[in-house]
Design a protein around this motif. Sequence first.
Motif, PDB file in Angstrom:
ATOM      1  N   LEU A  68     -22.619  48.842  19.249  1.00  0.00           N
ATOM      2  CA  LEU A  68     -21.147  48.818  19.807  1.00  0.00           C
ATOM      3  C   LEU A  68     -22.107  48.728  20.829  1.00  0.00           C
ATOM      4  N   GLU A  69     -22.817  50.103  21.335  1.00  0.00           N
ATOM      5  CA  GLU A  69     -22.940  50.113  22.810  1.00  0.00           C
ATOM      6  C   GLU A  69     -23.714  49.184  23.202  1.00  0.00           C
ATOM      7  N   GLU A  70     -24.901  48.783  22.509  1.00  0.00           N
ATOM      8  CA  GLU A  70     -25.708  47.293  22.578  1.00  0.00           C
ATOM      9  C   GLU A  70     -24.790  46.584  23.406  1.00  0.00           C
ATOM     10  N   LEU A  71     -23.241  45.967  22.599  1.00  0.00           N
ATOM     11  CA  LEU A  71     -22.628  45.080  22.663  1.00  0.00           C
ATOM     12  C   LEU A  71     -22.080  45.199  23.956  1.00  0.00           C
ATOM     13  N   THR A  72     -21.531  46.371  25.040  1.00  0.00           N
ATOM     14  CA  THR A  72     -20.678  47.049  26.090  1.00  0.00           C
ATOM     15  C   THR A  72     -22.169  47.272  27.015  1.00  0.00           C
ATOM     16  N   ASN A  73     -22.775  46.984  26.621  1.00  0.00           N
ATOM     17  CA  ASN A  73     -23.395  47.775  27.268  1.00  0.00           C
ATOM     18  C   ASN A  73     -24.699  45.942  28.843  1.00  0.00           C
TER      19      ASN A  73
END
Length: 215
Positions: free
Chosen positions: A210-215
């Motif tokens: 999720l962090e990869e997708l939102t950064n």
Amino acid sequence: MSQDDVPASLETAADADRPRGILTPSDRDFLLGRKTDYTDHSKKQKRNRIRRRVRNAVLDFSILFEYMEERDRKTVFDPDDDERDAYTQGITDMLAFLHLGTIGYHTPFKDMLSEGVGQAEQRLAGSNYRMVNVEFNVEPVGQIDVDEVVEKLENEEFAQLTDEELRAFVRLLTMSDEFSPESAREEIKDRVDEYTNQVSESAAERERKLEELTN
């Protein structure tokens, strides 16, 4: 009836030394069959007294809900660890008693349950504007396709299992001569840590993605 004659789930409730509640120790001995030297007349009187006491206990809950202090209510529902299972069973049996007793009552149980939960939610929110939907349905568990359930389990299609299938399958499993609650308990306990680790790892992986997708 002796203490050894009652089911394990009733041992705490049936303890002869337990202080009186709605029922006096004498009432419990009567209902449990520990004391049998009653005449027909005294049995009738005893049942009448128990009925009257239960009716008045029901009315007392209106006072308890409105006026019992929060700290006292919390203490009531905070039993000692060694009594927690018996207390949970008592709450469950209380609900079962209410449901059974109000069958045919002029106000359906589900309506009283809905209103009661609604009142509690308003008390928590401190506002009459707090409104909730309470769903309560009694749906009988019908027949299930055992082969289909087993196939889902073999394929680890757990999300495809319905609540009805799960309840019926567990009941059928406990009816099997090969099922041992004690063995099942130990085996499941041995796997709890593994399951917990898998759940934690999946949650961590989800957060990473999720962090990869939102950064």
